[in-house]
Design an enzyme around this catalytic site. Structure first.
Site, PDB file in Angstrom:
ATOM      1  N   HIS A  85       0.813  -1.219   0.000  1.00 28.10           N
ATOM      2  CA  HIS A  85       0.000   0.000   0.000  1.00 28.10           C
ATOM      3  C   HIS A  85       0.845   1.267   0.000  1.00 28.10           C
ATOM      4  O   HIS A  85       0.410   2.307  -0.496  1.00 28.10           O
ATOM      5  CB  HIS A  85      -0.983   0.003   1.180  1.00 28.10           C
ATOM      6  CG  HIS A  85      -0.380   0.289   2.520  1.00 28.10           C
ATOM      7  ND1 HIS A  85       0.252  -0.684   3.289  1.00 28.10           N
ATOM      8  CD2 HIS A  85      -0.303   1.437   3.252  1.00 28.10           C
ATOM      9  CE1 HIS A  85       0.669  -0.149   4.412  1.00 28.10           C
ATOM     10  NE2 HIS A  85       0.357   1.141   4.429  1.00 28.10           N
ATOM     11  N   LYS A  94       5.398   5.594  -1.939  1.00 28.01           N
ATOM     12  CA  LYS A  94       6.252   6.515  -1.176  1.00 28.01           C
ATOM     13  C   LYS A  94       7.730   6.333  -1.495  1.00 28.01           C
ATOM     14  O   LYS A  94       8.549   7.171  -1.115  1.00 28.01           O
ATOM     15  CB  LYS A  94       6.019   6.317   0.328  1.00 28.01           C
ATOM     16  CG  LYS A  94       4.658   6.810   0.800  1.00 28.01           C
ATOM     17  CD  LYS A  94       4.491   6.611   2.297  1.00 28.01           C
ATOM     18  CE  LYS A  94       3.145   7.152   2.777  1.00 28.01           C
ATOM     19  NZ  LYS A  94       2.939   6.926   4.222  1.00 28.01           N
ATOM     20  N   HIS A 110       0.870   9.489  -3.227  1.00 27.23           N
ATOM     21  CA  HIS A 110       1.485   8.156  -3.179  1.00 27.23           C
ATOM     22  C   HIS A 110       0.541   7.009  -3.532  1.00 27.23           C
ATOM     23  O   HIS A 110       1.007   6.006  -4.097  1.00 27.23           O
ATOM     24  CB  HIS A 110       2.179   7.919  -1.823  1.00 27.23           C
ATOM     25  CG  HIS A 110       1.271   7.512  -0.704  1.00 27.23           C
ATOM     26  ND1 HIS A 110       0.659   8.424   0.113  1.00 27.23           N
ATOM     27  CD2 HIS A 110       0.892   6.281  -0.264  1.00 27.23           C
ATOM     28  CE1 HIS A 110      -0.059   7.771   1.010  1.00 27.23           C
ATOM     29  NE2 HIS A 110       0.055   6.476   0.815  1.00 27.23           N
ATOM     30  N   HIS A 137      -6.563   3.084  -0.758  1.00 29.66           N
ATOM     31  CA  HIS A 137      -6.403   2.884   0.685  1.00 29.66           C
ATOM     32  C   HIS A 137      -6.466   4.184   1.497  1.00 29.66           C
ATOM     33  O   HIS A 137      -6.428   4.123   2.730  1.00 29.66           O
ATOM     34  CB  HIS A 137      -5.122   2.103   0.988  1.00 29.66           C
ATOM     35  CG  HIS A 137      -3.845   2.895   0.928  1.00 29.66           C
ATOM     36  ND1 HIS A 137      -3.169   3.124  -0.244  1.00 29.66           N
ATOM     37  CD2 HIS A 137      -3.118   3.507   1.910  1.00 29.66           C
ATOM     38  CE1 HIS A 137      -2.080   3.832   0.013  1.00 29.66           C
ATOM     39  NE2 HIS A 137      -2.021   4.083   1.315  1.00 29.66           N
TER      40      HIS A 137
END
Length: 277
Positions: free
Chosen positions: A92, A96, A122, A147
């Site tokens: 997830h 990043k 991200h 998410h």
């Protein structure tokens, strides 16, 4: 005689066609199996890349996956759904790992509004990284993209609302929040599990799926998460074998990653069933 001969020829042609079709199927199956192995190896390589680039993020996604699997077990999800949730949890935050975000994420000062806007990219960055694996893991990129959506429709990047948010993303959001609270950030101190429970309860129906919040805060479920959180404090990782050294494994799209500890709770059985009650 001529009729018998033609009948024999037709039978031979049909038999040859059958063999050819069967051979093509076997060949296609082998190609598919090879592609699946490459896809599974690609996911594990990405997981290794997360660790190599940022051990802190690597530890975070493993904890999130552990908590998410406990929720999936409590919700009686089937094995395929559990594997999907595990993959979304493990990847997830892959968005990043990007030069534009890395320094921001690792600053010790509080984020500015501009930095928060950068960080908010991200999920889309992660979905782009994972998009080539969609033929093998069709729910992975979508789960990663979603998410940070919120149950009330005020999340990002697409402002999805309620059940339009993929189930895997809804579960990972809860697990991610719990870990962010109990492990803190460079610019924010960690807080206790009871405070985390209060924050999760406050987000019921706004940030989080209310049914999943109720499930997570059931004493037996929450106690399992707390035990897992304590168990996942830093310690040596279990090594189970390494395909990079030539060890062969039977890999299919529902690959089970080697990151989990022996003591971790096993994934379990179906949430669609739970939610339809």
């Amino acid at each position: 005689m001529d009729l018998a001969y033609r009948s024999c020829v037709r039978s031979s042609i049909a038999l040859a066609a059958g063999f050819a079709t069967g051979g093509l199927y076997v060949l296609e199956r082998r190609r598919r199996d090879t592609a699946e192995r490459f896809a599974a190896a690609g996911l594990e390589a990405l997981l290794n890349a997360i660790d190599a680039n940022d051990a802190r993020t690597g530890a975070h996604v493993r904890r999130v996956a552990a908590y998410a699997l406990i929720l999936a077990d409590a919700a009686e999800l089937d094995d395929h759904q559990c594997r999907t949730i595990e993959r979304v949890a493990l990847f997830h935050d892959i968005g990043k790992i990007h030069e534009a975000l890395f320094d921001i994420i690792h600053e010790s000062t509080k984020l500015t509004d501009a930095e928060r806007r950068e960080i908010a990219t991200h999920p889309a960055r992660g979905a782009q990284v994972l998009a080539p694996l969609t033929p093998f893991y069709p729910d992975l990129a979508e789960g990663v993209l979603s998410h940070h959506e919120r149950w009330d429709g005020t999340g990002y990047p697409r402002r999805l609302r309620g059940p339009r948010i993929p189930l895997a993303a809804r579960i990972v959001t809860l697990a991610d929040t719990f870990d962010a609270i109990t492990h803190g950030r460079r610019y924010r101190d960690r807080r206790g599990v009871r405070e985390a429970a209060s924050i999760v309860a406050a987000g019921r129906g706004a940030q989080f799926d209310p049914a999943l919040v109720d499930l997570m805060l059931l004493p037996p479920v929450f106690e399992r998460i707390v035990r897992e959180q304590r168990m996942l404090l830093p310690r040596p990782r279990v090594v189970r074998g390494d395909r990079r050294k030539g060890e062969r494994e039977s890999l299919v799209p529902d690959v089970t990653f080697r990151w989990r500890n022996e003591a971790s709770s096993p994934p379990a059985p179906d949430l669609a069933h739970q939610r339809s009650r």
